[in-house]
Design a protein around this motif. Structure first.
Motif, short mmCIF file in Angstrom:
data_model
loop_
_atom_site.label_atom_id
_atom_site.label_comp_id
_atom_site.label_asym_id
_atom_site.label_seq_id
_atom_site.Cartn_x
_atom_site.Cartn_y
_atom_site.Cartn_z
N THR A 8 0.87 -1.18 0.00
CA THR A 8 0.00 0.00 0.00
C THR A 8 0.90 1.22 0.00
O THR A 8 1.73 1.39 0.92
CB THR A 8 -0.92 0.01 1.23
N THR A 49 1.20 5.29 0.05
CA THR A 49 0.50 6.53 0.39
C THR A 49 1.08 7.66 -0.44
O THR A 49 2.29 7.93 -0.37
CB THR A 49 0.63 6.84 1.88
N THR A 50 0.23 8.33 -1.26
CA THR A 50 0.65 9.43 -2.14
C THR A 50 -0.12 10.69 -1.75
O THR A 50 -1.08 10.63 -0.96
CB THR A 50 0.36 9.06 -3.60
N GLY A 108 -3.70 10.20 -2.13
CA GLY A 108 -4.37 9.16 -1.38
C GLY A 108 -3.63 7.83 -1.49
O GLY A 108 -2.65 7.70 -2.24
N PRO A 109 -4.08 6.80 -0.77
CA PRO A 109 -3.40 5.51 -0.80
C PRO A 109 -3.71 4.74 -2.09
O PRO A 109 -4.80 4.83 -2.64
CB PRO A 109 -3.97 4.78 0.42
N ARG A 152 -3.24 0.74 -3.51
CA ARG A 152 -2.96 -0.64 -3.12
C ARG A 152 -2.83 -1.50 -4.36
O ARG A 152 -3.63 -1.41 -5.28
CB ARG A 152 -4.08 -1.17 -2.23
N ARG A 200 4.86 8.81 0.17
CA ARG A 200 5.08 9.18 1.57
C ARG A 200 5.23 7.96 2.48
O ARG A 200 5.85 8.03 3.52
CB ARG A 200 3.92 10.04 2.06
N ARG A 201 4.67 6.86 2.09
CA ARG A 201 4.70 5.67 2.93
C ARG A 201 4.43 4.45 2.06
O ARG A 201 3.60 4.49 1.16
CB ARG A 201 3.66 5.77 4.05
#
Length: 668
Positions: A118, A120-121, A124-125, A127, A167-168
């Protein structure tokens, strides 16, 4: 081409610890030995399933693996986990995510293709399943830059995500996340240098006590002493002993139960940390091999019974208090002078002393010491028997050494160490050897310049025969040799002196004067001489040595037998009479032997002359006057030869009888 800002890996890859929560279990008990090792015991409480991590230098792991003991009161010990000694590259290569080459984010994602993540941008996320990571050129104004683009297979189709905008990134597969956690933990461990973690796994429920103990290399604890000499005419000095202790661990000691053991148990290092492999043979099994049942003889199971002494037993066994017994106050100083410092009255021995199995120990109680720190701790204070002496051994020229005979009247066994001696101020340094309770040692600390000792020769008696015995023809003579040595001792000081003279012992000798020595060692006599101030004393040492000589009387001359008889003033009467008869018999035998030698020589001369005469006869006519003269001469010689032969036989028989008589005389 402008550079993109690097995104921190830890900020993008989310991971969580998979192990149990760590619990701190501090050091509670330390036992230091003089063999270079120490026993360290941790104690504390854990709740539920918990891990306790201890850190050690890599060199200490062999000792830890050899000696570690763990106790969980109410739970169980699941195991002890420690890092492998394999190279970090080999360790990292064993994980599903290989971090050995320091890969960037794109390289890590290439390794996990097919994994669900997943991302994170800013929008939004997202997947999906990782397909690949590729580099693409993106225009930025008049230039273009290369960016990493992650391709995902999402439910709605293929999706591209620029990694510089992510970001994640989280893994959906927990096992893959654990692999990454393990690789990162291995990297963190590699950065920790020589500090290696040992994780103890406790499993159970509820709050409970746990303990762990191990033996590792530790600095040898040392001792130093201060001795205040007694006043003139008194025998009680004051002894103060300190233990020098070091905390070699990475943990602070807070109220640690510290015990110092004086003894040297056997300790060694064996390599348990390095992996070892054994070459195994390859065995090929037949496909049709038939396994047959085996029958086994009845065996006996060995019953191993052991006993462990409790901590309370150890604390109570043989403990004897060595607390300070008090020190008398010094006299007040003259007006205007500062009072001398009394370094004894305010120092008390810490803890107790007593037996520690077959060894001796000082239990110091609660001790606080920071990690890698050192401390001096008082272990002995109180009065001690110290007799002032001057000890002369000849090693310092004409002067003896100032010293004391120190008797350990404390209840503690004193370990060897340096000693500072005080006598109205600093008097010198001494070395105290190991001194069990109740034993005495001589210590020296300064040159005694007020006393002069000179050796002088004493005329001694010549070697004399103490006694002699006669048995089976053997005369056993015991001689006594004496040696004498004198010592002149001058006391130029203002105080009386007790001088202890160390006189070397002669091998096999006995002391005759003085009647007895104050002390005797295998090599020395120690003899005391008391000398008043301004006086001169003397000491004469006489030693006697007995030598034994064995003489077969039948093999020596009558004169030598007579010499033994004259020199032996303590001979028994029957031995003296036997020697006198032996002298007569030996002289008679000697005369007979002389006559035999003379006749044999005459016979040899005649035989040589006959050879000459016979040679001349061969050159002349036997009927001539010269020939007849030669024949007459030969006839005379033959007559003499016959007479000599008769005399030789007679004297030989006489000599045999005389030898038998001599043998009977000395044998009786």
């Amino acid at each position: 081409m402008p550079r993109l800002l690097a995104v921190p890996l830890a900020a993008i890859l989310a991971f969580s610890a998979a192990s149990q929560p760590a619990t701190d279990v501090p050091v509670e008990r330390v036992i230091l030995f003089t063999s270079g090792v120490g026993y360290f015991e941790h104690a504390g409480r854990v709740s539920g399933d918990a891990d306790v991590t201890l850190r050690f230098e890599q060199e200490a792991l062999n000792d830890v693996l050899k000696s570690l003991m763990v106790e969980d009161q109410g739970g169980r010990v699941a195991g002890v986990v420690y890092p492998t000694q394999a190279p970090i590259e080999r360790t990292l290569g064993a994980f599903a995510v290989d971090l050995s080459d320091g890969p960037d984010l794109a390289a890590i994602l290439r390794q996990v293709r097919g994994a669900e993540v997943t991302v994170t941008t800013p929008d939004g996320p997202v997947r999906g399943t990782v397909l690949t990571v590729s580099q693409q050129q993106r225009a930025t104004g008049d230039t273009s830059v290369s960016v990493d683009v992650l391709s995902l297979l999402a439910p709605a189709g293929l999706v591209s995500v620029r990694l510089d905008t992510a970001r994640r990134i989280a893994f959906a597969d927990a096992s893959l996340q654990a692999e990454l956690d393990g690789a990162l933990a291995a990297l963190a461990e590699a950065r920790s240098g020589d500090q290696k973690p040992v994780r103890l796994q406790f499993r159970g429920s509820g709050s409970r006590s746990v303990r762990m103990g191990y033996v590792i290399e530790s600095p040898v604890w040392k001792t130093s002493y201060r001795l205040m000499l007694p006043a003139s005419g008194e025998s009680d000095g004051t002894l103060q002993g300190w233990a020098l202790v070091e905390n070699p661990t990475e943990a602070d000691w807070t109220d640690v139960d510290l015990t110092l053991v004086s003894g040297r148990p056997v300790s060694f290092v064996t390599d348990l940390y390095t992996p070892r492999y054994v070459n195994r043979p390859v065995v090929v099994l037949d496909d049709d091999a038939v396994v047959r049942p085996e029958s086994y003889a009845l065996g006996v199971v060995a019953d191993v019974v052991g006993g462990v002494r409790s901590d309370e037993d150890l604390r109570s066994e043989g403990e004897r208090s060595i607390m300070s017994r008090g020190v008398s106050a010094s006299p007040p100083p003259p007006p205007g002078e500062p009072a001398p410092m009394d370094g004894f009255v305010s120092v008390s021995a810490q803890g107790t002393a007593g037996d520690f199995g077959e060894l001796f120990a000082y239990r110091l109680g609660a001790v606080t010491l920071q990690r890698r720190g050192s401390a001096m701790l008082p272990i002995v204070t109180g009065p001690v028997d110290a007799e002032r002496l001057s000890i002369y051994s000849g090693t310092a020229g004409r002067h003896p050494m100032r010293g004391v005979r120190l008797t350990n009247t404390t209840d503690a066994s004193l370990r060897s160490g340096p000693m500072t001696v005080l006598d109205e101020g600093y008097a010198g340094d001494a070395v105290l050897p190991d001194l069990p309770a109740g034993e005495s040692r001589l210590l020296t600390f300064a040159l005694d310049q007020s006393v002069l000792v000179d050796r002088f020769a004493v005329p001694g008696a010549a070697s004399v025969i103490e006694t002699a015995t006669l048995r089976d023809g053997v005369l056993v003579v015991r001689r006594q040799g004496r040696s004498s040595q004198g010592y002149r001792i001058e006391n130029r000081g203002d105080d009386a002196r007790s001088i202890l003279v160390e006189h070397p012992r002669q091998q096999g000798s006995t002391l005759q004067s003085p009647a007895a020595a104050d002390e005797t060692t295998p090599r020395l006599y120690r003899l005391r001489v008391d000398v008043a101030p301004g006086e001169v004393g003397s000491l004469v040492v006489v030693e006697a040595r007995t030598l034994e000589e064995r003489v077969v009387l039948s093999s020596i001359s009558a004169d030598r037998i007579a010499a033994y008889a004259r020199a032996s003033g303590n001979l028994p009467a029957d031995v003296r009479r036997a020697l006198e008869r032996a002298i007569q018999d030996r002289r008679a035998l000697a005369e007979t032997e002389r006559q035999l030698r003379a006749l044999r020589q005459e016979l040899a001369d005649i035989e040589n002359e006959q050879n000459r005469l016979r040679g001349n006869l061969q050159a002349v006519d036997n009927g001539s006057d010269y020939g007849r003269r030669l024949l007459d001469k030969l006839d005379e010689q033959e007559t003499r030869i016959e007479q000599i032969q008769e005399d030789l036989n007679r004297l030989a028989s006489l000599a045999d009888r005389q030898r038998e008589a001599l043998s009977l005389t000395v044998a009786g």
